[in-house]
Scaffold this motif. Structure first.
Motif, short mmCIF file in Angstrom:
data_model
loop_
_atom_site.label_atom_id
_atom_site.label_comp_id
_atom_site.label_asym_id
_atom_site.label_seq_id
_atom_site.Cartn_x
_atom_site.Cartn_y
_atom_site.Cartn_z
N ARG A 23 90.98 9.46 53.14
CA ARG A 23 91.62 8.66 52.08
C ARG A 23 93.01 9.19 51.81
O ARG A 23 93.26 10.39 51.86
CB ARG A 23 90.80 8.73 50.80
N LYS A 55 96.95 8.28 47.05
CA LYS A 55 97.05 7.39 45.89
C LYS A 55 95.94 6.36 45.82
O LYS A 55 96.00 5.41 45.06
CB LYS A 55 98.41 6.67 45.90
N MET A 56 94.93 6.57 46.60
CA MET A 56 93.85 5.59 46.60
C MET A 56 92.88 5.86 45.46
O MET A 56 92.84 6.95 44.91
CB MET A 56 93.10 5.66 47.93
N CYS A 57 92.08 4.86 45.13
CA CYS A 57 91.15 5.05 44.02
C CYS A 57 90.02 5.99 44.45
O CYS A 57 89.80 6.23 45.63
CB CYS A 57 90.60 3.73 43.54
N SER A 58 89.32 6.51 43.46
CA SER A 58 88.36 7.58 43.72
C SER A 58 86.98 7.09 44.12
O SER A 58 86.06 7.87 44.16
CB SER A 58 88.21 8.44 42.48
N PHE A 59 86.84 5.81 44.36
CA PHE A 59 85.50 5.29 44.60
C PHE A 59 85.40 4.72 46.00
O PHE A 59 86.31 4.10 46.51
CB PHE A 59 85.16 4.20 43.59
N GLN A 66 94.50 3.62 39.55
CA GLN A 66 93.87 2.87 40.62
C GLN A 66 92.38 2.69 40.38
O GLN A 66 91.80 1.68 40.74
CB GLN A 66 94.06 3.59 41.96
N ASN A 67 91.78 3.70 39.77
CA ASN A 67 90.34 3.63 39.55
C ASN A 67 89.98 2.48 38.63
O ASN A 67 89.04 1.74 38.89
CB ASN A 67 89.85 4.94 38.93
N TYR A 83 90.39 -0.82 40.36
CA TYR A 83 89.27 -1.09 41.27
C TYR A 83 88.06 -1.61 40.49
O TYR A 83 87.46 -2.62 40.84
CB TYR A 83 88.94 0.20 42.01
N ASP A 99 96.36 0.47 48.12
CA ASP A 99 95.01 0.96 48.37
C ASP A 99 94.16 -0.13 49.02
O ASP A 99 93.99 -1.21 48.47
CB ASP A 99 94.38 1.39 47.04
N SER A 149 90.95 -0.26 49.47
CA SER A 149 89.72 -0.65 48.77
C SER A 149 90.01 -1.63 47.65
O SER A 149 89.19 -2.49 47.35
CB SER A 149 88.97 0.57 48.25
#
Lengths: 203, 971
Positions: free
Chosen positions: A87, A90-94, B303-304, B307, B339, B341
């Protein structure tokens, strides 16, 4: 969705063998020896496992709240580690992985990574991770990766006081630390200087 | 230093060194384990724990771990339990040896000994351990120290899973813990009960009032989240509960600052609203609130949250698409997120965002993403999404099928996609079902076939060549639309085709024959029969390549057709007209059939599929038949016919299930697209009414994206339509339109857009009285199934947890037996007396509750709010208060009462909750579970209970006599 994930995983696994070369080779050597149990357990607890690993993909701590065989554990942790390491910052944690959710967060050089079941609240899991880091920080005094390596058993004790069987058992940081301190005191009373610690200090 | 050396880097040169180091370490540890000094041993075990984490097998040291565990010193015990919790699993055999040690530690005066044992146990509890220790742990639930209580409560969940029989005896005490003075213990109890209830919600409905009270009073977010989640699981079973919940939940949504709680509330509100389906009118307000809050989450820079917001949004989309659609701008924005996702989540939502108006625009955007996307996973996802979006609800949103076909053709340029078959089935589906588009589709497919080499760069693995399957079939089937069938035929018979997968080649061969028929038809009338003869010659030259094919299907079709063509050639040379006869080979139009249609054809009345049509052949006959039939198919045919006659419906259904399961599990199984299957089942085509299409777009050279211009064209067309329609206020409207498009809220309504071609979509055919089938299956291996236990039933003696005794229970001493005997008898009398009293009490119940209401002035704030907001429902608020009273009496019956305070829609009155006739109350001291706690059972349950009591007393007296007799004999 899941189908893609698995193929992606396969690709990533190929790509990053060198990162975890040490771990993987050790695992494959053992996977022949260890006896795999027939029934794959799909018991869903709140939290399935927690992994701590470094940026190089080295496991620093692992705690499993589901009964799995060693081979399965290794396979899963390898997959998860590689997925998380791939990952971008800066990507989300999920992440969705198989039928689980992977929640991870990076603190300095260490990744803290939890797998929870599908219906679980991601944000509270993130909170749990953060609490644990705070606890470690309080206990060790600005914790670093080496603290966790040298005192891995302490890190486990703290985790056990905080989470039991996949559930957060104590939401008060103070209570957890108190319990740990008292147990430590008991330990010191009971015995002359700890031999393990001593050895670390000396050798 | 040991630990540091182990952590050394992943440098390969160090690797060998390290492996060597570890092997010497393990030798060393083995030596240390042999020593008598417990400190050395513990140290060695500690090192082993570390090695285990690194992935080394340490199961050989299991016994040493047990040794360290049983040390009396806390220091070592701690290490031992840690090692055990990391290394042991259910298969570890030494676990058996630990039972007594753990029991000793559990009852240790030192709370940390107990704590360590409980922690360890939570990791390696086995069914045996659970059975043996259940009673000890249950006792610990009432320990004086909250530290222990908390752990004991949590570990009970693991025990329940491993030993489900313990659930009923332990449950009353667990329920008590919901009201433990210590918040930690309380939260642990909430955790466990919520976990239990989420798996088997129906058994826990009676706890709803208690949890409702907790929810409105608790301030602990962790507990709140759990409870709210639990209510989410309960509401589908009890719709009235949902109505009651909406208000406190919306209050929480408004008031809370914790994102996790907010998120949970929103999720549950969504779930509740879904289960309520079309309920009260004010629900739209709650939905609006949720959507608004989610918008805030999505707009957040975190970002969380973004999402999660999108994730929750997609749940709303299913039931309330309108409210999500208004946030289209935001979701489209997320498509550009860094991102992946998040982009994927936004893609999920797009499905509900499209309308006739914006479909082209959105798909255009997605096509741009397809070009930019790195990594096949995301690109494949985009591809499937594009097709999903366009084809949803029978192509509802497509106004211009030419555009759609060109999109599909553009998608074939994707390299390495796995979804060739998906594109192919779409092409087939559209070409078959939209008659007006056939001319255009055929032209496009012909170019595809002509440029097949572009698609089949690396044939074997490339999924995209599936498209050629569709292209060949469309060109063949609708060949009357082809401009130059000769050229297409030539393209289909190129030697390169032989490298394609077998099933595609087969289609090529078959459709070459169809094309041949068309060419003959076209040219026969002409004076010069040169072309027709050339075509026959071409086929005769090229087909032998396919006759040699290794694929049976290809071979068979090719050899069949080559003979046919040879015959036709002879006739041609004699100047006989054959075209009509050849065309007749492929006569008849195809109708699309629903994929499940065949399955759903009802069996006509009076038809017995199992009955023999002829006299059943004798065994010897069938054996005789075998050698007669041809070699290849000999085995297959008799088998088939047998099966069809013997197997009944149920069996068939079962097999179908099994097969489906297998297919689902088999990663190599590619599900055949329904449309491509039916293609072959149906006969050919005769005269399809050719609809004239005004091709305002010139056909494109492959390689150039061309779908874009449809967007422009469409725009122009719509405007023209509009102008024609409303000449009066032309100017005004146009201005508005221009602005509206940019703001995405044009005044133009869906109905205004007329499709470009008046396409008739042939709906898929289904048999008349087809039944909707729902395949619902639960996982039989779910361990939580074992916990599906009715908790409201009274506890029988046989269910008591096993208590440690020196001898098995049957051999109890006579003295004990008499005691046991006397208790039930006493209580039996008591119960019959009290029964009557309680009946009266029950009748007075309501009166009393009113009196209590006056006395109790400590009402929860939320409840007061409830009261204020619904002044007209005075009776209800009374009940809410009654609920606030500690639930000492039968809660199950209260649930009805409690719930009925919410307005009940007529549909919900038919409930699944059955609590049958007025419950009777008897003291539970008989069951020795909880003092003074009243229990409710139905009359039938009571009689069963009484009989079991009688039986027990008889049994015990009998035993006592037997023991006395035996004693007498021995002495």
């Amino acid at each position: 969705m899941k189908g893609h994930d698995s193929s992606d995983l396969a690709r990533e696994r190929d790509a990053s063998v060198h990162v975890t070369g040490l771990l993987t080779s050790a695992f494959t050597a053992i996977s022949h020896k260890a006896h795999a149990r027939g029934n794959e357990c799909n018991i869903n607890f709140k939290m399935q496992f927690m992994l701590l690993f470094s940026r190089q993909g080295k496991l620093r701590l692992q705690k499993w709240y589901v009964p799995l065989s060693d081979v399965q554990k290794k396979k899963i942790s390898r997959e998860v580690i590689q997925m998380v390491l791939a990952r971008k910052p800066k990507m989300c944690s999920f992440l969705e992985w198989r039928d689980l959710k992977i929640v991870y967060k990076r603190y300095a050089s260490l990744y803290f990574c939890c797998a929870v079941e599908d219906q679980e609240n991601e944000l509270i899991t993130l909170e749990i991770i953060h609490r644990y880091v705070e606890l470690l920080d309080k206990y060790f005094g600005s914790v670093c990766e080496l603290d966790i390596i040298f005192n891995f058993e302490k890190a486990y004790y703290i985790l056990d006081e905080f989470i039991l069987g996949g559930e957060a058992q104590e939401t008060s940081k103070k209570n957890v630390l108190k319990a740990i301190e008292q147990a430590d005191m008991l330990q010191e009373e009971a015995e002359t200087p700890r031999s393990v610690l001593e050895e670390i200090g000396l050798t | 230093c040991f630990y540091f050396r182990l952590t050394l880097s992943n440098n390969t040169s160090l690797f060998l060194q390290q492996a060597k180091y570890i092997s010497t370490c393990i030798d060393e540890i083995k030596q240390e384990l042999k020593q008598d000094n417990i400190a050395v041993k513990a140290n060695a075990v500690c090192k082993l724990t570390y090695l285990q984490m690194l992935g080394y097998d340490v199961s050989w040291a299991a016994f040493n771990i047990v040794e360290v565990m049983s040390s009396s010193k806390f220091t070592y015990k701690r290490i031992g339990y840690l090692a055990a919790s990391q290394c042991f699993h259910e298969g570890t055999d030494v676990i058996m040896l630990t039972t007594n040690q753990i029991r000793k530690d559990l009852s240790s005066p030192n709370q940390y000994d107990t704590g360590v044992a409980l922690t360890g146990l939570s990791c390696f509890v086995t069914p045996d351990l659970a059975r043996d220790l259940a009673n000890d742990i249950m006792t610990l639930m009432s320990h004086t120290k909250p530290y222990i209580r908390k752990k004991a409560v949590l570990i009970m969940y693991k025990v329940f899973l491993k030993y489900p029989e313990s659930l009923r005896p332990a449950f009353p005490r667990l329920k008590e813990k919901l009201e433990d003075p210590d918040p930690g213990v309380q939260s642990a109890a909430v955790n466990v009960i919520c976990e239990l209830a989420r798996r088997n919600p129906k058994n826990y409905l009676s706890l709803a009032p208690l949890f409702f009270k907790l929810m409105t009073s608790s301030t602990n977010n962790w507990v709140l989240i759990k409870i709210i989640k639990l209510f989410g699981a309960l509401t589908p079973l009890e719709p009235r509960l949902g109505k009651k919940l909406i208000e406190p939940l919306t209050n929480l949504i408004h008031s809370t600052s914790a994102m996790s709680l907010l998120y949970e509330c929103v999720n549950t509100v969504i779930a509740v609203l879904i289960s309520l389906s079309s309920g009260m009118p004010n629900h739209s307000a709650s939905i609006q609130l949720c959507v608004q809050k989610l918008r805030i989450l999505i707009e957040d820079s975190d970002q969380n949250l973004k999402y999660l917001g999108l994730l929750a949004m997609s749940k709303i989309l299913k039931t309330h698409p309108k409210s999500v659609q208004s946030h289209k701008d935001l979701i489209l924005q997320c498509l550009d997120d860094k991102d992946e996702s998040i982009r994927l989540r936004a893609l999920d939502l797009l499905y509900g965002m499209v309308s006739k108006k914006n479909l082209m625009e959105i798909v255009k955007k997605l096509m741009l993403h397809v070009d930019k996307a790195e990594g096949t996973t995301y690109r494949d996802e985009l591809l499937t999404k594009i097709i999903d979006i366009c084809s949803q609800s029978n192509y509802q949103y497509i106004t211009n099928f030419e555009w759609y076909i060109s999109i599909l053709v553009e998608l074939t340029r994707l390299e390495g996609t796995r979804h060739g078959h998906l594109i192919a089935s779409q092409m087939l589906d559209v070409a078959i079902r939209v008659k007006a588009i056939r001319g255009f589709a055929v032209a496009q497919m012909a170019t595809l076939l002509d440029n097949a080499h572009l698609l089949t760069g690396n044939t074997q693995r490339n999924g995209i060549c599936e498209v050629l399957y569709a292209a060949a079939w469309i060109c063949g089937e609708f060949s009357e639309h082809l401009e130059d069938p000769m050229q297409t035929l030539e393209a289909m018979l190129r030697p390169k085709v032989a490298t394609l997968p077998g099933h595609i080649q087969a289609v090529y061969v078959q459709n070459a024959a169809k094309l041949f028929a068309t060419v003959l038809q076209k040219h026969e009338g002409e004076t010069d029969s040169q072309v027709a003869q050339e075509t026959s010659q071409l086929l005769i030259e090229r087909l032998p390549l396919f006759v040699q094919s290794a694929n049976l299907e290809v071979q068979e079709r090719a050899s069949c057709i080559i003979q046919l063509v040879k015959y036709i050639q002879k006739l041609q040379q004699k100047n006989v007209e054959v075209a009509d006869e050849v065309t007749a080979l492929f006569a008849g139009e195809l109708n699309p059939v629903a994929p499940k249609a065949q399955k759903k054809v009802p069996i006509p009345e009076g038809l017995d599929l199992d009955a023999w049509i002829n006299e059943p052949p004798s065994e010897s006959e069938s054996e005789d038949e075998k050698p007669k039939s041809k070699a290849v198919f000999a085995k297959e045919e008799p088998k088939h016919s047998r099966r069809h006659t013997e197997v009944d419906e149920k069996e068939l259904a079962r097999r179908r299930e099994v097969r489906k399961q297998e297919q689902a599990n088999n990663p190599f199984y590619i599900k055949a697209s329904p449309s491509s299957q039916k293609v072959f089942d149906a006969p050919g085509v005769e005269h399809i009414p050719v609809v004239q299409i005004d091709l305002s777009v010139p056909l494109k050279v492959p390689g150039m994206p061309m779908s874009d211009q449809y967007v422009k064209l469409e725009e122009e067309r719509r405007q023209k339509d509009k102008a024609d329609k409303k000449k009066k206020d032309k100017k005004k409207k146009r201005e508005k339109r221009g602005k509206g498009r940019k703001a995405d809220s044009g005044p133009e309504s869906e109905e205004d857009i007329t499709p470009a071609q008046q396409v008739d979509i042939v709906t898929e055919e289904m048999p008349e009285n087809a039944l909707p089938s729902d395949d619902d299956d639960k996982d039989p291996n779910d361990p939580h199934k074992a916990l599906d236990i009715d908790l409201d039933k009274p506890l029988a003696d046989s269910e008591k947890l096993p208590v440690r005794t020196h001898r098995p229970e049957v051999l109890k001493s006579p003295a004990e037996d008499r005691e046991n005997e006397s208790i039930p008898q006493e209580s039996k009398k008591k119960s019959s007396k009290e029964k009557k009293e309680k009946k009266k009490d029950k009748e007075k119940d309501r009166k009393r509750s009113k009196e209590e209401k006056k006395k109790k002035k400590k009402h929860k704030e939320v409840e007061e709010e409830l009261m204020e907001s619904q002044p007209e429902e005075a009776v209800q608020s009374e009940d809410t208060k009654e609920m606030a009273v500690p639930p000492t009496s039968a809660e199950a019956s209260d649930l009805d009462f409690w719930l009925s305070s919410a307005p009940v829609p007529p549909a919900a009155q038919v409930r699944s909750l059955t609590l049958s006739p007025p419950p009777l109350l008897i003291p539970l001291s008989v069951c020795r579970v909880v003092n003074e706690r009243l229990f409710c059972i139905s009359p039938s349950g009571l009689s069963r209970f009484l009989t079991s009591l009688c039986l027990f007393s008889l049994l015990f007296t009998g035993l006592a006599h037997f023991c006395l007799f035996a004693y007498a004999c021995f002495s």
